[in-house]
Scaffold this motif. Structure first.
Motif: not given
Ligand code: ACO
Length: 209
Positions: A129-140, A195-202
């Motif tokens: 969740l943290g990584l997806d946030h960093c690469f999404g809304p935070v824009g890193l 998103r990382v969470v989508d891969r982990l869900a798969r």
């Protein structure tokens, strides 16, 4: 406000329960202190050396100044200090720090999870969740982490979400009373497809919602 702050992330569901992330709060003092006293042995080998005994450093009275400095860093866009909740209860912390923008767009990420929740996917879910946030809304563009070679559980967590090793930093950080080697791991935006969470869900490691 800065992009990505304040953040409320999740829920995703793992073996231990529903994992969510939310900003640190002043009223976390009691839970933070109680858990850190109880989990002293679990946490101390991996954390930066502090001044004075663990019991003094992790007394509830230390939370307000710590909370206040974390919030100040967050307000100036340098940090994202989050509490990991499992089924709504304090389960640990995840922090994004040293957020640098401009041509670097990079930060580090670190975390801890209470011993009683261990081995049931909480850290993996929180980091995703943290990584997806960093690469999404935070824009890193790049997120890095450092981990002691002895910390096999944390290395497994980092691998689960896609970090790769970049090198060994010798005597890098004053941890648990001595200068400790750390592995430097990192991931950049183009290494993750979606998103990382989508891969982990798969992969069946968590479920969304
Ligand atoms: N050797 C090898 N692998 C291990 C060991 C071990 N002794 N113990 C656990 N693991 C693996 C598990 O098999 C699992 O991997 P898998 O998903 O591939 O099966 C993984 O470690 C644990 O995954 P999670 O259940 O998602 O993690 P957990 O919620 O138990 O949290 C953590 C792990 C964060 C390391 C927790 O134990 C903790 O807080 N430890 C103390 C503080 C700490 O080390 N923080 C990390 C510092 S490094 C950093 O912040 C970048």
């Amino acid at each position: 406000q800065h992009p990505g702050w304040p953040a409320h992330l999740g829920p995703v569901r793992v073996g231990a329960g529903a994992v969510t992330l939310r900003p640190v709060r002043l009223r976390d003092a009691a839970a933070w202190s109680r858990i850190r006293m109880r989990d002293h042995d679990h946490l101390e080998p991996w954390e930066p050396t502090g001044r004075g005994p663990w019991e003094a450093r992790n007394h509830a009275s230390n939370w307000p100044p710590l909370w206040s400095s974390l919030k100040a860093e967050a307000r100036r866009g340098a940090m994202i200090p989050l509490v990991i909740e499992v089924d709504g209860a304090f389960g640990g912390q995840l922090t994004v720090g040293n957020i640098v923008r401009g041509a670097l767009r990079s930060a580090w990420i670190g975390y801890w999870v209470t011993r009683d929740l261990g081995g049931r996917g909480v850290a993996t879910a929180a980091l995703a969740l943290g990584l997806d946030h960093c690469f999404g809304p935070v824009g890193l563009h790049r997120v890095e982490a450092t981990v002691r070679p002895e910390n096999l559980a944390s290395q497994a967590v980092l691998r689960n979400v896609g970090f790769r090793e970049e090198g060994l930093l010798r005597r890098y950080l004053d941890v648990d009373g001595a200068w400790r080697d750390h592995l430097l791991v990192a991931v950049t935006a183009e290494e993750l497809s979606g998103r990382v969470v989508d891969r982990l869900a798969r992969e069946g490691r968590l479920t969304l919602r």
